[in-house]
Design an enzyme around this catalytic site. Sequence first.
Site, PDB file in Angstrom:
ATOM      1  N   CYS A  65     -50.430 169.899 -68.345  1.00 18.26           N
ATOM      2  CA  CYS A  65     -50.579 169.917 -69.392  1.00 18.26           C
ATOM      3  C   CYS A  65     -52.599 169.953 -69.746  1.00 18.26           C
ATOM      4  O   CYS A  65     -52.861 170.385 -70.880  1.00 18.26           O
ATOM      5  CB  CYS A  65     -50.527 167.916 -69.607  1.00 18.26           C
ATOM      6  SG  CYS A  65     -48.555 167.912 -69.550  1.00 18.26           S
TER       7      CYS A  65
ATOM      8  N   HIS B 152     -43.088 167.333 -71.752  1.00 19.25           N
ATOM      9  CA  HIS B 152     -43.983 166.402 -70.887  1.00 19.25           C
ATOM     10  C   HIS B 152     -44.688 165.692 -72.743  1.00 19.25           C
ATOM     11  O   HIS B 152     -44.740 166.540 -73.348  1.00 19.25           O
ATOM     12  CB  HIS B 152     -45.033 167.212 -70.364  1.00 19.25           C
ATOM     13  CG  HIS B 152     -44.458 167.254 -69.089  1.00 19.25           C
ATOM     14  ND1 HIS B 152     -45.663 166.325 -68.075  1.00 19.25           N
ATOM     15  CD2 HIS B 152     -43.758 167.515 -68.474  1.00 19.25           C
ATOM     16  CE1 HIS B 152     -44.967 166.825 -66.801  1.00 19.25           C
ATOM     17  NE2 HIS B 152     -43.381 167.619 -67.497  1.00 19.25           N
TER      18      HIS B 152
ATOM     19  N   GLU C 254     -47.441 165.263 -73.789  1.00 19.42           N
ATOM     20  CA  GLU C 254     -49.111 166.223 -74.053  1.00 19.42           C
ATOM     21  C   GLU C 254     -48.837 167.704 -75.278  1.00 19.42           C
ATOM     22  O   GLU C 254     -49.026 168.068 -76.166  1.00 19.42           O
ATOM     23  CB  GLU C 254     -49.397 166.126 -73.285  1.00 19.42           C
ATOM     24  CG  GLU C 254     -50.625 164.909 -72.628  1.00 19.42           C
ATOM     25  CD  GLU C 254     -49.747 165.037 -71.150  1.00 19.42           C
ATOM     26  OE1 GLU C 254     -50.471 163.987 -69.878  1.00 19.42           O
ATOM     27  OE2 GLU C 254     -48.155 165.000 -71.031  1.00 19.42           O
TER      28      GLU C 254
ATOM     29  N   CYS D 136     -50.630 166.099 -65.666  1.00 22.26           N
ATOM     30  CA  CYS D 136     -50.345 167.317 -64.917  1.00 22.26           C
ATOM     31  C   CYS D 136     -51.477 168.382 -65.335  1.00 22.26           C
ATOM     32  O   CYS D 136     -52.061 168.726 -66.042  1.00 22.26           O
ATOM     33  CB  CYS D 136     -49.080 167.310 -65.198  1.00 22.26           C
ATOM     34  SG  CYS D 136     -48.658 168.158 -65.776  1.00 22.26           S
TER      35      CYS D 136
END
Length: 163
Positions: free
Chosen positions: A87, A54, A56, A84
């Site tokens: 993260c 991801h 992040e 999410c």
Amino acid sequence: MLTADEKYMKEALKQAKKAAAMDEVPIGCVIVHNDKIIARGYNKRNSMKTTLGHAEILAIKKASKYMGDWRLEECVMYVTLEPCPMCAGAIVQARIPKVIIGSMNPKAGCAGSVINMLDMKGFNHQVETVKGVLDVECSALLKSFFGALRKRKKAEAEKNEKS
């Protein structure tokens, strides 16, 4: 004239566009320290073949390396889509004090949409959030990506039916 938040969100959008160019979900992130971008990230889940790809998570990893510490207590994160659960947890663990969010994610967002993990009093760290910075641009990029993906899948299904 752009605000500082808009300026850095535009940089996060550039990252999101890199993801889209790789056929990844277009989410981008930058981390700023003392008015300087110290880390950039964009989704690479498919290309890296890992859930951890991801934007992040990748940006936090780079920022920690830059700062020489896992604590990012003087940094600000700019991300094009609401984080999410994974993260959001990483943001809390990294002690990032402030996150600027482009678009909210009503199906999976953990900065207020489904749950607000960034401001849970039971955790040892809470995160200030600013929501909706360049929301129109961030949302449009995601809508365009998923619209094109649906069209592609429909065309493939129709092609397979004819075969």
